[in-house]
Design a protein around this motif. Structure first.
Motif, PDB file in Angstrom:
ATOM      1  N   ARG A 177       0.737  -1.187  -0.056  1.00 33.47           N
ATOM      2  CA  ARG A 177       0.017   0.039  -0.119  1.00 33.47           C
ATOM      3  C   ARG A 177       0.836   1.311   0.049  1.00 33.47           C
ATOM      4  O   ARG A 177       1.102   1.869   1.003  1.00 33.47           O
ATOM      5  CB  ARG A 177      -0.869   0.059   1.098  1.00 33.47           C
ATOM      6  CG  ARG A 177      -1.951   1.136   1.065  1.00 33.47           C
ATOM      7  CD  ARG A 177      -2.697   1.117   2.402  1.00 33.47           C
ATOM      8  NE  ARG A 177      -1.933   1.327   3.650  1.00 33.47           N
ATOM      9  CZ  ARG A 177      -2.646   1.375   5.008  1.00 33.47           C
ATOM     10  NH1 ARG A 177      -3.858   1.240   5.197  1.00 33.47           N
ATOM     11  NH2 ARG A 177      -1.834   1.430   5.954  1.00 33.47           N
TER      12      ARG A 177
ATOM     13  N   GLU B  92       1.315   0.205  -6.455  1.00 31.80           N
ATOM     14  CA  GLU B  92       0.711   1.685  -6.433  1.00 31.80           C
ATOM     15  C   GLU B  92      -0.945   1.340  -6.265  1.00 31.80           C
ATOM     16  O   GLU B  92      -1.551   0.677  -6.440  1.00 31.80           O
ATOM     17  CB  GLU B  92       0.809   1.991  -7.894  1.00 31.80           C
ATOM     18  CG  GLU B  92       2.321   2.123  -8.357  1.00 31.80           C
ATOM     19  CD  GLU B  92       2.285   2.623  -9.905  1.00 31.80           C
ATOM     20  OE1 GLU B  92       1.167   2.674 -10.327  1.00 31.80           O
ATOM     21  OE2 GLU B  92       3.471   2.751 -10.443  1.00 31.80           O
ATOM     22  N   PRO B  93      -1.249   2.548  -5.325  1.00 36.26           N
ATOM     23  CA  PRO B  93      -2.496   2.362  -4.860  1.00 36.26           C
ATOM     24  C   PRO B  93      -3.741   2.926  -5.907  1.00 36.26           C
ATOM     25  O   PRO B  93      -3.342   3.591  -7.062  1.00 36.26           O
ATOM     26  CB  PRO B  93      -2.625   3.638  -3.748  1.00 36.26           C
ATOM     27  CG  PRO B  93      -1.627   4.488  -4.344  1.00 36.26           C
ATOM     28  CD  PRO B  93      -0.680   3.904  -5.035  1.00 36.26           C
TER      29      PRO B  93
ATOM     30  N   GLU C  64      -9.612  -5.347   3.128  1.00 40.49           N
ATOM     31  CA  GLU C  64      -8.354  -5.359   2.696  1.00 40.49           C
ATOM     32  C   GLU C  64      -7.394  -6.265   3.497  1.00 40.49           C
ATOM     33  O   GLU C  64      -6.526  -6.873   2.878  1.00 40.49           O
ATOM     34  CB  GLU C  64      -7.795  -3.889   2.571  1.00 40.49           C
ATOM     35  CG  GLU C  64      -8.378  -3.009   1.876  1.00 40.49           C
ATOM     36  CD  GLU C  64      -8.293  -1.672   1.708  1.00 40.49           C
ATOM     37  OE1 GLU C  64      -8.312  -0.850   1.027  1.00 40.49           O
ATOM     38  OE2 GLU C  64      -7.813  -1.182   2.804  1.00 40.49           O
TER      39      GLU C  64
ATOM     40  N   TYR D  60      -6.683   6.825  -0.321  1.00 38.29           N
ATOM     41  CA  TYR D  60      -5.971   5.640  -1.069  1.00 38.29           C
ATOM     42  C   TYR D  60      -6.761   4.440  -0.746  1.00 38.29           C
ATOM     43  O   TYR D  60      -7.354   4.125   0.307  1.00 38.29           O
ATOM     44  CB  TYR D  60      -4.420   5.521  -0.725  1.00 38.29           C
ATOM     45  CG  TYR D  60      -3.711   6.569  -1.385  1.00 38.29           C
ATOM     46  CD1 TYR D  60      -3.574   7.094  -2.751  1.00 38.29           C
ATOM     47  CD2 TYR D  60      -2.960   7.504  -0.335  1.00 38.29           C
ATOM     48  CE1 TYR D  60      -2.571   8.056  -3.081  1.00 38.29           C
ATOM     49  CE2 TYR D  60      -2.329   8.394  -0.655  1.00 38.29           C
ATOM     50  CZ  TYR D  60      -2.071   8.698  -2.161  1.00 38.29           C
ATOM     51  OH  TYR D  60      -1.253   9.776  -2.319  1.00 38.29           O
ATOM     52  N   ALA D  61      -6.971   3.507  -1.697  1.00 37.41           N
ATOM     53  CA  ALA D  61      -7.087   2.034  -1.477  1.00 37.41           C
ATOM     54  C   ALA D  61      -6.223   1.293  -1.931  1.00 37.41           C
ATOM     55  O   ALA D  61      -5.441   1.148  -2.932  1.00 37.41           O
ATOM     56  CB  ALA D  61      -8.588   1.904  -2.105  1.00 37.41           C
ATOM     57  N   VAL D  62      -6.091   0.038  -1.254  1.00 35.39           N
ATOM     58  CA  VAL D  62      -5.187  -1.004  -1.822  1.00 35.39           C
ATOM     59  C   VAL D  62      -5.676  -1.573  -3.031  1.00 35.39           C
ATOM     60  O   VAL D  62      -7.004  -1.917  -3.457  1.00 35.39           O
ATOM     61  CB  VAL D  62      -5.097  -2.204  -0.712  1.00 35.39           C
ATOM     62  CG1 VAL D  62      -4.454  -3.075  -1.462  1.00 35.39           C
ATOM     63  CG2 VAL D  62      -4.797  -1.684   0.579  1.00 35.39           C
ATOM     64  N   ASN D  63      -4.705  -1.445  -4.088  1.00 34.00           N
ATOM     65  CA  ASN D  63      -5.017  -2.123  -5.298  1.00 34.00           C
ATOM     66  C   ASN D  63      -4.896  -3.529  -5.339  1.00 34.00           C
ATOM     67  O   ASN D  63      -3.844  -4.294  -5.360  1.00 34.00           O
ATOM     68  CB  ASN D  63      -4.213  -1.723  -6.245  1.00 34.00           C
ATOM     69  CG  ASN D  63      -4.513  -1.958  -7.956  1.00 34.00           C
ATOM     70  OD1 ASN D  63      -5.078  -3.069  -7.850  1.00 34.00           O
ATOM     71  ND2 ASN D  63      -4.063  -0.981  -8.634  1.00 34.00           N
TER      72      ASN D  63
ATOM     73  N   ASP E 177       4.139   4.776   1.508  1.00 31.91           N
ATOM     74  CA  ASP E 177       4.334   4.282   2.969  1.00 31.91           C
ATOM     75  C   ASP E 177       5.659   4.709   3.358  1.00 31.91           C
ATOM     76  O   ASP E 177       6.490   5.451   2.859  1.00 31.91           O
ATOM     77  CB  ASP E 177       4.328   2.522   3.000  1.00 31.91           C
ATOM     78  CG  ASP E 177       3.570   2.114   4.311  1.00 31.91           C
ATOM     79  OD1 ASP E 177       3.811   2.668   5.362  1.00 31.91           O
ATOM     80  OD2 ASP E 177       3.047   1.043   4.265  1.00 31.91           O
TER      81      ASP E 177
END
Length: 406
Positions: free
Chosen positions: A116, A137-138, A183, A150-153, A119
């Motif tokens: 994520r 990349e998020p 997530e 942001y969200a975890v890809n 960081d």
């Protein structure tokens, strides 16, 4: 850091505004509590703690206090075999990375994966092998005119072929974001699939210092190593942290500490023992640390809305507290390093955002968004934060006008 040190050495240069540090604020009640516990340790346990070597896992008293604290707080059933004390959570991150990533005897090197981005900048120096760190990349989720998150890809993480270890701060430095339940479940499933540890660094989260309200409590799992530290709870200089996880992952970390440092300095392990055993740490967290940073964040949000021009495309990362404000600026003329240099001329420090992304910035996302962010610290006093935000607003307009020929 060199710039800040050089500025501090010039006595004739006047006062600087430093909105860059990760050092926690000196909250009077918190400082006083640590001082009191430290005096007691020196007076009553100095000989025991400082004049003899001790166990590499950590002092028996602190390890037992950790076990009792987390079993009572979360209903766990851990024992001493699930704990190792280390000189800071960054060192424990390095230990885990060194043990569980790198060359593999039966295939390609297993990298450190940061699932994520952005960081903590310190993670990017953990890998001993060139190219041994991969950042995912998020996804960017806009939340109104001047907010985003942001969200975890998850899809990109699922496509990652090789993983030796996954590492993330939660809540995150620099954004203050906390992983959602879905997530976290997905991260654990990826760890299981690759038979790789998932290391979660709770430096800003629960149960202490709680400067950000986390959405998910720490979890026990055969593939999860949880890191906890007293740094953001008011004791950064003494480097006291500990990892909790399955014995088969913790035991190699104990051996690493034994072979590299023998053990973590012991006097302040006894101080930490007292803080946990009496649960005084909970009083500091709930009554002083959490309210302090919540108020700082609320103040900063108001000041940013007032000082940053509304016509600019700026966004503040959403957070339920935290020690930082993470800002993104969606303009071709914005460059984080250029803004950094312009603010230095105004005797102010921030942290350029690119340092929180994995180098080199050679993808379309990193070439644009990776250079479009800055981090502001909420540790300085209220006047410094207010004045710093005003100087930031002025600098943005100056840079825009210079680039547009106004």
């Amino acid at each position: 850091m060199e710039d800040i040190a050089a500025a501090g050495q010039d006595a004739d240069d006047g006062a600087w505004l430093n909105l860059s540090p990760g050092n926690p604020s000196h909250i009077p009640e918190v400082v006083a509590a640590w001082q009191e516990m430290a005096r007691e340790a020196v007076e009553e346990r100095f000989v025991e703690a400082s004049t003899s070597y001790g166990p590499s896992r950590g002092t028996t008293g602190l390890v037992d206090a950790v076990v009792d604290y987390f079993n009572l707080t979360y209903g766990w059933s851990i024992g001493p075999e699930n704990v190792v004390v280390g000189p800071g959570s960054q060192m424990l991150s390095f230990v885990a990375t060194t043990l569980f990533t790198g060359p593999s005897p039966d295939g390609p090197a297993r990298p450190l994966v940061l699932p994520r981005l952005p960081d903590y900048t310190g993670y990017q120096g953990l890998g001993l092998d060139p190219g041994g760190i991969v950042g995912i990349e998020p996804l960017i989720v806009e939340e109104g005119r001047h907010a985003f998150r942001y969200a975890v890809n998850l899809d990109a993480l699922a496509r990652q072929r090789d993983i030796g270890l996954m590492l993330l701060s939660n809540p995150a430095n620099p954004t203050g974001s906390s992983v959602e339940t879905a997530e976290l479940k997905f991260l654990i499933s990826v760890a299981e699939q690759h038979d790789a540890p998932l290391v979660i660094d709770h430096a800003y989260g629960e149960p202490f210092p709680g400067v950000v309200q986390t959405r998910v409590a720490p979890v026990l799992h055969p593939h999860v190593i949880n890191l906890f530290t007293l740094s953001k709870a008011g004791l950064p200089g003494e480097r006291i942290a500990f990892a909790i996880g399955p014995a088969e992952l913790i035991d190699p970390m104990v051996s690493f500490i034994a072979n590299s440092a023998l053990h973590t300095p012991q006097l302040f392990q006894t101080v930490a023992e007292g803080m946990l055993a009496t649960r005084r740490i909970d009083v500091l967290t709930t009554q002083h640390i959490k309210p302090y940073y919540r108020a700082k964040r609320t103040m900063a949000e108001t000041l940013l809305a007032e000082a940053l021009p509304d016509e600019l495309n700026w966004r503040l990362h959403s957070s339920d507290g935290g020690m930082f404000c993470w800002l993104s600026f969606d303009h071709d003329w914005f460059d984080d390093l250029e803004v950094y240099e312009l603010l230095k001329r105004k005797k102010m420090f921030v942290v350029p955002g690119r340092h929180f992304f994995v180098q080199p910035l050679d993808t379309p996302f990193l070439r644009t968004h990776g250079r479009s962010c800055i981090r502001l610290s909420l540790s300085p006093d209220e006047w410094d934060i207010a004045e710093g935000i005003n100087r930031l607003g002025e600098t943005l307009l100056e840079l825009r006008d210079a680039r547009s020929g106004r």
